[in-house]
Design a protein around this motif. Structure first.
Motif, PDB file in Angstrom:
ATOM      1  N   HIS A   1       9.474  -8.781  -4.987  1.00 36.16           N
ATOM      2  CA  HIS A   1       8.476  -9.793  -5.330  1.00 36.16           C
ATOM      3  C   HIS A   1       7.129  -9.181  -5.686  1.00 36.16           C
ATOM      4  O   HIS A   1       6.113  -9.854  -5.640  1.00 36.16           O
TER       5      HIS A   1
ATOM      6  N   ASP B   1       3.927  -7.789  -7.702  1.00 37.51           N
ATOM      7  CA  ASP B   1       3.216  -8.405  -8.814  1.00 37.51           C
ATOM      8  C   ASP B   1       3.515  -7.712 -10.141  1.00 37.51           C
ATOM      9  O   ASP B   1       3.985  -8.328 -11.082  1.00 37.51           O
ATOM     10  N   THR B   2       3.195  -6.424 -10.228  1.00 35.58           N
ATOM     11  CA  THR B   2       3.411  -5.687 -11.477  1.00 35.58           C
ATOM     12  C   THR B   2       3.872  -4.272 -11.161  1.00 35.58           C
ATOM     13  O   THR B   2       3.515  -3.699 -10.130  1.00 35.58           O
ATOM     14  N   VAL B   3       4.661  -3.714 -12.072  1.00 37.81           N
ATOM     15  CA  VAL B   3       5.124  -2.344 -11.914  1.00 37.81           C
ATOM     16  C   VAL B   3       4.999  -1.626 -13.249  1.00 37.81           C
ATOM     17  O   VAL B   3       5.360  -2.161 -14.289  1.00 37.81           O
ATOM     18  N   GLU B   4       4.409  -0.443 -13.218  1.00 31.16           N
ATOM     19  CA  GLU B   4       4.332   0.418 -14.402  1.00 31.16           C
ATOM     20  C   GLU B   4       5.459   1.432 -14.259  1.00 31.16           C
ATOM     21  O   GLU B   4       5.558   2.110 -13.235  1.00 31.16           O
TER      22      GLU B   4
ATOM     23  N   SER C   1      -4.725   2.249 -14.098  1.00 30.52           N
ATOM     24  CA  SER C   1      -3.602   1.313 -14.044  1.00 30.52           C
ATOM     25  C   SER C   1      -3.969   0.034 -13.296  1.00 30.52           C
ATOM     26  O   SER C   1      -4.622   0.072 -12.253  1.00 30.52           O
ATOM     27  N   ASN C   2      -3.529  -1.096 -13.831  1.00 32.67           N
ATOM     28  CA  ASN C   2      -3.705  -2.390 -13.170  1.00 32.67           C
ATOM     29  C   ASN C   2      -2.451  -2.828 -12.421  1.00 32.67           C
ATOM     30  O   ASN C   2      -2.428  -3.905 -11.819  1.00 32.67           O
ATOM     31  N   ALA C   3      -1.409  -2.003 -12.462  1.00 29.47           N
ATOM     32  CA  ALA C   3      -0.158  -2.337 -11.792  1.00 29.47           C
ATOM     33  C   ALA C   3      -0.324  -2.228 -10.277  1.00 29.47           C
ATOM     34  O   ALA C   3      -1.137  -1.442  -9.791  1.00 29.47           O
ATOM     35  N   THR C   4       0.463  -2.992  -9.548  1.00 28.71           N
ATOM     36  CA  THR C   4       0.450  -2.885  -8.086  1.00 28.71           C
ATOM     37  C   THR C   4       1.392  -1.784  -7.611  1.00 28.71           C
ATOM     38  O   THR C   4       1.223  -1.254  -6.518  1.00 28.71           O
ATOM     39  N   HIS C   5       2.393  -1.445  -8.443  1.00 31.88           N
ATOM     40  CA  HIS C   5       3.390  -0.433  -8.099  1.00 31.88           C
ATOM     41  C   HIS C   5       3.681   0.427  -9.325  1.00 31.88           C
ATOM     42  O   HIS C   5       3.501  -0.025 -10.459  1.00 31.88           O
ATOM     43  N   TRP C   6       4.145   1.633  -9.076  1.00 26.87           N
ATOM     44  CA  TRP C   6       4.640   2.489 -10.155  1.00 26.87           C
ATOM     45  C   TRP C   6       6.103   2.782  -9.863  1.00 26.87           C
ATOM     46  O   TRP C   6       6.484   3.049  -8.710  1.00 26.87           O
TER      47      TRP C   6
END
Length: 114
Positions: A25, A27-30, A65-70
């Motif tokens: 769940h 938010d965002t992943v790069e 990066s604006n991602a929450t995860h990589w």
């Protein structure tokens, strides 16, 4: 005879399941694919890029990066790391390196997944 650790294993399993559910769940992943990691055992984490048109090094990668995860695609597996934890790892134990691949050289750090 070995005693059962069922209650400890169950608790650890529940914690693990909760972590996986949280990841599903996110938010965002790069997502990155490091094609050299298999030969080197390292992942390259970019922190700066050289912009030829501006003749300047500028922040990039984990610094912008604006991602929450990589996520890192590693052959038939994917490693997903919260960005805040990846930054901690890079700043604490990363090894600085410059990647001179035209047209945009970059700087970053090598880390070894464990």
């Amino acid at each position: 005879m070995k005693d059962s650790n069922w209650d400890l294993d169950y608790r650890d399993g529940m914690v693990g399941e909760s972590k996986v559910a949280d990841l599903l769940h996110m938010d965002t992943v790069e997502v990155k694919t490091d094609r050299k990691w298999l030969q080197t055992g390292n992942l390259y984490i970019e922190t700066e890029c050289y912009y030829v048109n501006e003749d300047a090094w500028k922040p990039s990668g984990i610094r912008v990066s604006n991602a929450t995860h990589w996520g890192f695609v590693l052959e038939d597996s994917v490693l997903i790391v919260p960005l805040h934890r990846l930054k901690e790892i890079v700043w604490e134990s990363g090894r600085p390196i410059t990647c001179n691949i035209p047209p945009n050289p970059s700087r970053g750090y090598l880390i070894t997944p464990r």
